[in-house]
Design a protein around this motif. Sequence first.
Motif, short mmCIF file in Angstrom:
data_model
loop_
_atom_site.label_atom_id
_atom_site.label_comp_id
_atom_site.label_asym_id
_atom_site.label_seq_id
_atom_site.Cartn_x
_atom_site.Cartn_y
_atom_site.Cartn_z
N ILE A 199 1.26 4.76 -14.73
CA ILE A 199 1.16 4.74 -13.27
C ILE A 199 -0.20 4.18 -12.85
CG2 ILE A 199 0.98 6.27 -11.26
CD1 ILE A 199 3.22 7.94 -12.58
N GLY A 200 -1.24 4.58 -13.58
CA GLY A 200 -2.59 4.10 -13.26
C GLY A 200 -2.66 2.58 -13.38
N LEU A 201 -2.05 2.03 -14.42
CA LEU A 201 -2.07 0.59 -14.65
C LEU A 201 -1.29 -0.13 -13.56
CD1 LEU A 201 -2.99 -1.62 -16.65
CD2 LEU A 201 -0.79 -1.40 -17.76
N PHE A 202 -0.12 0.44 -13.24
CA PHE A 202 0.73 -0.17 -12.22
C PHE A 202 0.03 -0.16 -10.86
CE2 PHE A 202 4.67 -0.21 -9.54
CZ PHE A 202 5.09 -1.47 -9.94
N LEU A 230 0.83 -1.21 0.00
CA LEU A 230 0.00 0.00 0.00
C LEU A 230 0.87 1.26 0.00
CD1 LEU A 230 -2.87 -1.11 2.40
CD2 LEU A 230 -2.93 -0.90 -0.07
N CYS A 231 2.04 1.14 0.62
CA CYS A 231 3.00 2.26 0.60
C CYS A 231 3.41 2.54 -0.85
CB CYS A 231 4.20 1.89 1.45
SG CYS A 231 5.53 3.08 1.39
N ILE A 232 3.63 1.47 -1.62
CA ILE A 232 4.00 1.65 -3.03
C ILE A 232 2.83 2.24 -3.81
CG2 ILE A 232 4.78 0.46 -5.13
CD1 ILE A 232 6.16 -1.58 -3.31
N VAL A 233 1.61 1.78 -3.49
CA VAL A 233 0.43 2.34 -4.17
C VAL A 233 0.35 3.86 -3.90
CG1 VAL A 233 -2.10 2.35 -4.23
CG2 VAL A 233 -0.88 0.19 -4.12
N LEU A 234 0.54 4.23 -2.63
CA LEU A 234 0.50 5.66 -2.28
C LEU A 234 1.63 6.41 -2.99
CD1 LEU A 234 -0.34 5.37 1.50
CD2 LEU A 234 -1.64 6.72 -0.13
N ALA A 235 2.79 5.76 -3.07
CA ALA A 235 3.93 6.39 -3.76
C ALA A 235 3.60 6.63 -5.23
CB ALA A 235 5.18 5.52 -3.62
N MET A 236 2.95 5.63 -5.85
CA MET A 236 2.61 5.77 -7.28
C MET A 236 1.63 6.92 -7.48
SD MET A 236 4.47 3.49 -8.53
CE MET A 236 4.05 3.62 -10.23
N LEU A 245 -2.60 -2.79 -10.80
CA LEU A 245 -2.00 -4.11 -10.60
C LEU A 245 -1.64 -4.34 -9.13
CD1 LEU A 245 0.35 -4.52 -13.69
CD2 LEU A 245 -1.63 -5.89 -13.13
N LEU A 246 -1.09 -3.30 -8.50
CA LEU A 246 -0.72 -3.43 -7.09
C LEU A 246 -1.96 -3.69 -6.23
CD1 LEU A 246 1.95 -0.61 -6.71
CD2 LEU A 246 2.33 -3.05 -6.49
N LEU A 247 -3.06 -3.02 -6.58
CA LEU A 247 -4.30 -3.21 -5.82
C LEU A 247 -4.84 -4.64 -6.03
CD1 LEU A 247 -6.08 0.22 -6.25
CD2 LEU A 247 -5.22 -0.77 -4.14
N VAL A 248 -4.67 -5.15 -7.26
CA VAL A 248 -5.11 -6.53 -7.52
C VAL A 248 -4.25 -7.50 -6.70
CG1 VAL A 248 -5.21 -8.34 -9.29
CG2 VAL A 248 -6.03 -6.05 -9.81
N VAL A 249 -2.93 -7.24 -6.68
CA VAL A 249 -2.03 -8.09 -5.89
C VAL A 249 -2.42 -8.04 -4.41
CG1 VAL A 249 0.37 -8.38 -5.13
CG2 VAL A 249 -0.11 -7.93 -7.51
N SER A 250 -2.73 -6.82 -3.92
CA SER A 250 -3.14 -6.66 -2.52
C SER A 250 -4.41 -7.47 -2.26
CB SER A 250 -3.41 -5.19 -2.20
OG SER A 250 -2.30 -4.42 -2.52
N THR A 251 -5.35 -7.41 -3.20
CA THR A 251 -6.61 -8.15 -3.03
C THR A 251 -6.34 -9.65 -2.94
OG1 THR A 251 -7.61 -6.48 -4.46
CG2 THR A 251 -8.94 -8.42 -4.00
#
Lengths: 378, 183
Positions: A261-264, A26-32, A267-273
């Motif tokens: 960035i939106g796509l990445f 989630l830190c990476i998501v926020l960073a993105m 993807l991170l949110l899908v991985v988190s899920t």
Amino acid sequence: MNLALKDINHNLGRFLLTCVGLSLLLCIVLAMVGIYRGLIVEALGLVRAAQAQVWVVEGGTRGPFAEASRLAGDTREAIAAQWGVAAAGSVAYQNVEALHRGQMKRLLVVGAEISRLGQAPALVEGRPILRSRYEAIADRGAGLAIGEKIKLGRDTFTVVGLTENLVGSGGDPVVFVTLRDAQRLQFAVEPAAARRDAARTPGAVASSDTVNAVLVRLLPHVDPKQFVQAVSRWKHLSALTHEEQETVLSRSVIERARRQIGLFTSLLLVVSTVIIGLIIYTMTLDKKKAIATLKLIGAPDSRIVGLIIQQALAMGVISYFVGLALIHSIYGYFPRRLVLEMPDAATLFGVVLLVCLLASALGVRVALKIDPATALAG
Amino acid sequence: MLNVIGCILEPNSGQLTLNGEKVYDGRWLRQDLRRLRLEKIGFIFQSHNLLPFLNAWENVAIAHILAGSSTAKAKSRAAELLTYLQVERRMNAMPSQLSGGEAQRVAIARALANDPRIILADEPTAALDSQRAGIVIDMLRKVAAEHQAAVIVVTHDQKIYDRFDRIFSLRDGALETEASKAA
């Protein structure tokens, strides 16, 4: 008695370890998201710093950031003479690489006329450019100090002032010089090349009096859109309002970066899920017998579902806030600017809650399918 | 058989009457079988089945809380039952910290939490040595007498047969013999 909290407490080590992993994601998501906002702020920073209402550029272009734009040096005088113009200034933009303290630095050099539109905005240190040659104002990101000298092209400049957070759309720190210096940097050729040109076309004089755009500020009662229409009647000129210029930058120049960035981020949110889903699923499988016992002694399904959803939400909420704290503590170390805005953080919080609910669906399904008779199976 | 009496499995045929209330006659006559189990039936399992994430008093209190009691009231009820079953010193112990006998007494306390009229016990002595098995069965008899509850125990342990009032022998799902002390 909250069964979810009791179970979390029972498996605290595993739960916290999962939260740590998830918080890093989630830190990476926020960073993105922060990088995306940073891209916009950085891209628009120079446009906003110019404080112009209208940008006059080469006809048929949307310059000077999205496309190349070249205007004759006297365009400013022609524009300044138009009805409704309060102030006008010529500007030239050029990316250069300069050697500084043994390191090659990429800079965006902005040439502007002294006391006219397009000059460096509020300085955080030093003074404005007062001499017509060889003085520069640099952004702090360039790593230059007041009084320091830097060679740009064939000339050496002395830094007299500093700005903050002023970079081009590519993230290169901005260096302001006079328009004349910028034109020389952009258009003057090396002596050997000049001699060769003179030999090839005797008598021809190459003019370096070219600018990339003319910035215009209008009188209070003049509508910028009407002025843009008026300027556009001149076939060799185009004009954009400040808002149009911002749109060009945010939609065209950084569009691909935005989509990337939106796509990445997605993807991170899908991985988190998937991670939350798997953890909740395995936690539910571990509790199969306990859930069967609870059902057998009379616990309603809502209580069982609540146990699983609350654990997923707890995991998401804890991870979110740890991730938020983490990104706030490290965002200053990123090479490009990160802009963390409250609405983005709040939106991500909502998304995390949704992700948790979605991820707990598998665990809930397993729990609801557990037969209470399995508690009697021994 | 316990699955049928416990209203978990539908019988193939016949009727099911619990404490005078007919609950099955070709179909379930009660909508909320979960509530019926919660209020009228207490379960004791072969391997105690205490919830591993709750301590002893919480394991007992959960049954009372599920029936609608407040946590404070449920805790008081749990303390009362654990004292009655002489495991009050282990109130705050987690199931993993309890001995087999202690865990089974906590499980009995949980079964009694809502004053059920029927207690179903599935091999309650299987995990205990003969001395502790005797203690548990005596405790169940005491509970049955003092709480006016019927205790139905399914067991293969022949050593404890003589402690029951009525003994039904089942073979391959069919009732083979019935014996009673009175007889």
